[in-house]
Design a protein around this motif. Structure first.
Motif, PDB file in Angstrom:
ATOM      1  N   GLU A   1      -1.660   1.467  -6.679  1.00  0.00           N
ATOM      2  CA  GLU A   1      -1.949   0.558  -5.586  1.00  0.00           C
ATOM      3  C   GLU A   1      -1.152   1.000  -4.368  1.00  0.00           C
ATOM      4  O   GLU A   1       0.070   1.133  -4.426  1.00  0.00           O
ATOM      5  CB  GLU A   1      -1.612  -0.876  -5.969  1.00  0.00           C
ATOM      6  N   LEU A   2      -1.858   1.280  -3.273  1.00  0.00           N
ATOM      7  CA  LEU A   2      -1.251   1.725  -2.028  1.00  0.00           C
ATOM      8  C   LEU A   2      -1.867   0.948  -0.876  1.00  0.00           C
ATOM      9  O   LEU A   2      -2.921   0.324  -1.020  1.00  0.00           O
ATOM     10  CB  LEU A   2      -1.508   3.224  -1.811  1.00  0.00           C
TER      11      LEU A   2
ATOM     12  N   GLU B   1      -7.297   5.978  -6.746  1.00  0.00           N
ATOM     13  CA  GLU B   1      -7.365   6.818  -7.941  1.00  0.00           C
ATOM     14  C   GLU B   1      -7.492   8.271  -7.538  1.00  0.00           C
ATOM     15  O   GLU B   1      -7.976   8.596  -6.457  1.00  0.00           O
ATOM     16  CB  GLU B   1      -8.510   6.402  -8.855  1.00  0.00           C
ATOM     17  N   ALA B   2      -7.020   9.125  -8.424  1.00  0.00           N
ATOM     18  CA  ALA B   2      -7.131  10.567  -8.204  1.00  0.00           C
ATOM     19  C   ALA B   2      -8.473  11.014  -8.770  1.00  0.00           C
ATOM     20  O   ALA B   2      -8.751  10.808  -9.948  1.00  0.00           O
ATOM     21  CB  ALA B   2      -5.986  11.298  -8.887  1.00  0.00           C
TER      22      ALA B   2
ATOM     23  N   LEU C   1      -5.967  11.290  -3.199  1.00  0.00           N
ATOM     24  CA  LEU C   1      -6.266   9.975  -3.744  1.00  0.00           C
ATOM     25  C   LEU C   1      -7.406   9.356  -2.950  1.00  0.00           C
ATOM     26  O   LEU C   1      -7.557   9.612  -1.760  1.00  0.00           O
ATOM     27  CB  LEU C   1      -5.036   9.067  -3.669  1.00  0.00           C
ATOM     28  N   VAL C   2      -8.192   8.504  -3.611  1.00  0.00           N
ATOM     29  CA  VAL C   2      -9.338   7.853  -2.983  1.00  0.00           C
ATOM     30  C   VAL C   2      -9.236   6.352  -3.216  1.00  0.00           C
ATOM     31  O   VAL C   2      -8.984   5.905  -4.338  1.00  0.00           O
ATOM     32  CB  VAL C   2     -10.653   8.396  -3.576  1.00  0.00           C
ATOM     33  N   CYS C   3      -9.431   5.560  -2.143  1.00  0.00           N
ATOM     34  CA  CYS C   3      -9.432   4.105  -2.257  1.00  0.00           C
ATOM     35  C   CYS C   3     -10.677   3.702  -3.038  1.00  0.00           C
ATOM     36  O   CYS C   3     -11.794   4.103  -2.701  1.00  0.00           O
ATOM     37  CB  CYS C   3      -9.433   3.458  -0.871  1.00  0.00           C
TER      38      CYS C   3
ATOM     39  N   ILE D   1      -1.202  12.930  -0.526  1.00  0.00           N
ATOM     40  CA  ILE D   1       0.228  12.724  -0.625  1.00  0.00           C
ATOM     41  C   ILE D   1       0.880  14.100  -0.652  1.00  0.00           C
ATOM     42  O   ILE D   1       0.628  14.895  -1.548  1.00  0.00           O
ATOM     43  CB  ILE D   1       0.589  11.938  -1.892  1.00  0.00           C
ATOM     44  N   ALA D   2       1.713  14.378   0.351  1.00  0.00           N
ATOM     45  CA  ALA D   2       2.371  15.679   0.438  1.00  0.00           C
ATOM     46  C   ALA D   2       3.817  15.559  -0.020  1.00  0.00           C
ATOM     47  O   ALA D   2       4.528  14.653   0.389  1.00  0.00           O
ATOM     48  CB  ALA D   2       2.322  16.200   1.868  1.00  0.00           C
ATOM     49  N   THR D   3       4.210  16.444  -0.875  1.00  0.00           N
ATOM     50  CA  THR D   3       5.603  16.499  -1.306  1.00  0.00           C
ATOM     51  C   THR D   3       6.150  17.874  -0.968  1.00  0.00           C
ATOM     52  O   THR D   3       5.415  18.856  -0.915  1.00  0.00           O
ATOM     53  CB  THR D   3       5.734  16.258  -2.824  1.00  0.00           C
ATOM     54  N   PHE D   4       7.438  17.939  -0.696  1.00  0.00           N
ATOM     55  CA  PHE D   4       8.060  19.215  -0.399  1.00  0.00           C
ATOM     56  C   PHE D   4       9.506  19.185  -0.871  1.00  0.00           C
ATOM     57  O   PHE D   4      10.097  18.133  -1.061  1.00  0.00           O
ATOM     58  CB  PHE D   4       7.981  19.549   1.097  1.00  0.00           C
ATOM     59  N   ILE D   5      10.067  20.340  -1.021  1.00  0.00           N
ATOM     60  CA  ILE D   5      11.455  20.482  -1.447  1.00  0.00           C
ATOM     61  C   ILE D   5      12.258  20.995  -0.267  1.00  0.00           C
ATOM     62  O   ILE D   5      11.893  21.987   0.355  1.00  0.00           O
ATOM     63  CB  ILE D   5      11.571  21.451  -2.640  1.00  0.00           C
TER      64      ILE D   5
END
Length: 67
Positions: free
Chosen positions: A5-6, A18-19, A33-35, A44-48
């Protein structure tokens, strides 16, 4: 498919996302992700980021400012 839930900007509220089936091999960790209510897509972007570390035995001392 994974469900979360976003906040959805299009629905203007919290909605289940949901993905979709991922063709890139991410599985349930797919950043796309799709509503499920309106179909809006988000990524959703993640980085280190590297964090500098002090040498062992040294303590960080804050700099003093002259008044």
């Amino acid at each position: 498919m994974s469900h979360r839930e976003l906040y959805c900007d299009v629905c203007e509220g919290v909605a289940p996302f949901e993905a979709p089936p991922c063709v890139d091999g991410h599985g349930i960790d797919c950043p796309e992700l799709v509503c499920t209510d309106c179909g809006a897509a988000v990524m959703i972007a993640t980085f280190i980021a590297p964090v500098p570390r002090l040498a062992e035995g040294r303590r960080h001392r804050p700099t003093r400012r002259a008044a």
